[in-house]
Design a protein around this motif. Structure first.
Motif, PDB file in Angstrom:
ATOM      1  N   PHE A 167       0.882  -1.299   0.040  1.00  0.00           N
ATOM      2  CA  PHE A 167       0.092   0.104  -0.052  1.00  0.00           C
ATOM      3  C   PHE A 167       0.791   1.299   0.229  1.00  0.00           C
ATOM      4  O   PHE A 167       0.371   2.377  -0.436  1.00  0.00           O
ATOM      5  CB  PHE A 167      -0.966   0.210   1.179  1.00  0.00           C
ATOM      6  CG  PHE A 167      -1.816  -0.981   1.180  1.00  0.00           C
ATOM      7  CD1 PHE A 167      -2.921  -0.904   0.187  1.00  0.00           C
ATOM      8  CD2 PHE A 167      -2.122  -2.145   2.250  1.00  0.00           C
ATOM      9  CE1 PHE A 167      -4.155  -1.901   0.100  1.00  0.00           C
ATOM     10  CE2 PHE A 167      -2.970  -3.034   1.940  1.00  0.00           C
ATOM     11  CZ  PHE A 167      -4.165  -3.157   0.986  1.00  0.00           C
ATOM     12  N   PHE A 202      -2.450   3.555   5.961  1.00  0.00           N
ATOM     13  CA  PHE A 202      -2.207   2.169   5.496  1.00  0.00           C
ATOM     14  C   PHE A 202      -1.065   1.509   6.672  1.00  0.00           C
ATOM     15  O   PHE A 202      -0.631   0.566   6.596  1.00  0.00           O
ATOM     16  CB  PHE A 202      -1.617   2.271   4.280  1.00  0.00           C
ATOM     17  CG  PHE A 202      -2.536   2.493   3.207  1.00  0.00           C
ATOM     18  CD1 PHE A 202      -3.632   1.715   2.800  1.00  0.00           C
ATOM     19  CD2 PHE A 202      -2.400   3.945   2.619  1.00  0.00           C
ATOM     20  CE1 PHE A 202      -4.483   2.410   1.911  1.00  0.00           C
ATOM     21  CE2 PHE A 202      -3.427   4.111   1.463  1.00  0.00           C
ATOM     22  CZ  PHE A 202      -4.449   3.516   1.260  1.00  0.00           C
ATOM     23  N   SER A 256      -6.375   1.480  -1.673  1.00  0.00           N
ATOM     24  CA  SER A 256      -5.397   2.137  -2.475  1.00  0.00           C
ATOM     25  C   SER A 256      -5.497   2.169  -3.940  1.00  0.00           C
ATOM     26  O   SER A 256      -6.069   1.152  -4.400  1.00  0.00           O
ATOM     27  CB  SER A 256      -3.963   1.442  -1.923  1.00  0.00           C
ATOM     28  OG  SER A 256      -3.039   2.075  -2.666  1.00  0.00           O
TER      29      SER A 256
END
Length: 332
Positions: free
Chosen positions: A49, A85, A131
């Motif tokens: 990510f 993330f 994402s």
């Protein structure tokens, strides 16, 4: 005198040590930061990510001069942890002047589609966005799932991923009317779980159903297999399956004919007995009345009971047809 000399020596050494330390620290802080080491701690399932380039851009923001002494390590660490993330981050500087950043990214357990929005949920029950750079393959969950159910739902998905049988059959989860349904890859049916209690027992019940029954049948035959009841598996047939269509329409008709034939025969039998007994009397009357020639009157009198029997037959057959129509609606 000896004690004074000792104290004086100690003071001189401390001053010299402090001077050298300050000089070395000043030199160290003014030195150029040579390298930035970013370590992405990956588990069994790697995730991507975050890009290392994004972290290096953050380092430049918090150290524009590229000097070791100008790096704001606490502020940089909090900024990295604010990334949705990132699960955890640790920033530190070693003696060589290299900046080390250890980052642990969030690993999705399932992807939730809720109220028109899609997002991931990790094992701690924390939501984080999807994402644009990376898509993680995980179980898709649909419906109005409450945040208090995230961790329990994650444990269910973890059990499915570890079991080869479940991983083969189940491809998604949907919450409908307060209960959970497992979506299957083989066939067009769904497995009704109900609540998230006794999951092991419910999944084991579906396994036995597949091994003993579904293996020998077409999976498209069923619309729903319910395992939410205790010690009971309830199946719902698919009305669009051809074999089910004939079975659903023909089976109720057979049952209805069996129950309705008996009363129809009884109604038809009673008037026959009344007509059979007066037949000899009718012949005698005909012999006596030949002289008087009153044949049309006798025929008119005899015709009404026949009509009444026909009406009885008609009335007895009408409710049977009405009942058949009601049964069809119930079956469908």
């Amino acid at each position: 005198m000896k004690n004074k000399w000792r104290i004086l020596k100690i003071l001189v050494t401390v001053i010299l040590f402090g001077f050298l330390l300050s000089f070395s620290l000043k030199r160290f802080n003014n030195a150029r930061m040579e390298n930035v080491s970013i370590n992405m701690n990956q588990g069994k399932t790697p995730v991507y990510f975050i890009d290392e380039k994004d972290i290096k851009d953050l380092v430049k923001q918090y150290n524009p001069t590229k000097k070791i002494g100008d790096v704001k390590i606490p502020e940089l660490e909090t900024k990295i942890n604010e990334n949705p993330f990132v699960d955890s981050a640790n920033v530190f500087m070693n003696l060589n002047g290299n900046l080390n950043i250890d980052i642990k990214q969030r690993v999705p357990v399932f992807r939730l589609s809720k109220k028109g929005k899609d997002f991931y949920v990790d094992e701690k029950g924390v939501e984080f966005p999807i994402s644009k750079n990376f898509s993680y393959p995980c179980m898709l969950v649909m419906g109005d799932v409450e945040a208090s159910e995230y961790q329990e739902l994650g444990r269910l998905i973890e059990k499915i991923d570890k079991d080869d049988f479940c991983k083969k059959y189940f491809i998604g989860i949907k919450k409908e009317k307060g209960g959970y349904n497992l979506l299957t890859s083989d066939g067009h049916f769904k497995v009704e779980l109900g609540d998230l209690e006794n999951i092991d027992f419910k999944v084991q019940g579906f396994k036995t159903f597949v091994e003993k029954y579904l293996v020998y049948q077409n999976p498209q035959k069923y619309k729903k297999v319910s395992v939410k009841y205790n010690n009971q598996i309830v199946t719902t047939l698919n009305p669009y399956f051809k074999d089910n269509d004939s079975m659903l329409r023909n089976a109720p008709k057979i049952e209805i004919v069996k129950t309705e034939e008996k009363p129809v025969q009884l109604l038809a039998a009673t008037p026959v007995k009344t007509e059979a007994t007066p037949e000899p009397k009718k012949e005698a009357k005909k012999a006596d009345v030949k002289k008087e020639s009153t044949k049309p009157k006798t025929t008119e009198k005899k015709s009404p009971p026949k009509k009444s029997t026909e009406k009885k037959k008609e009335t007895s057959s009408k409710p049977s047809s009405d009942k058949k129509k009601k049964a069809k609606v119930i079956v469908e």
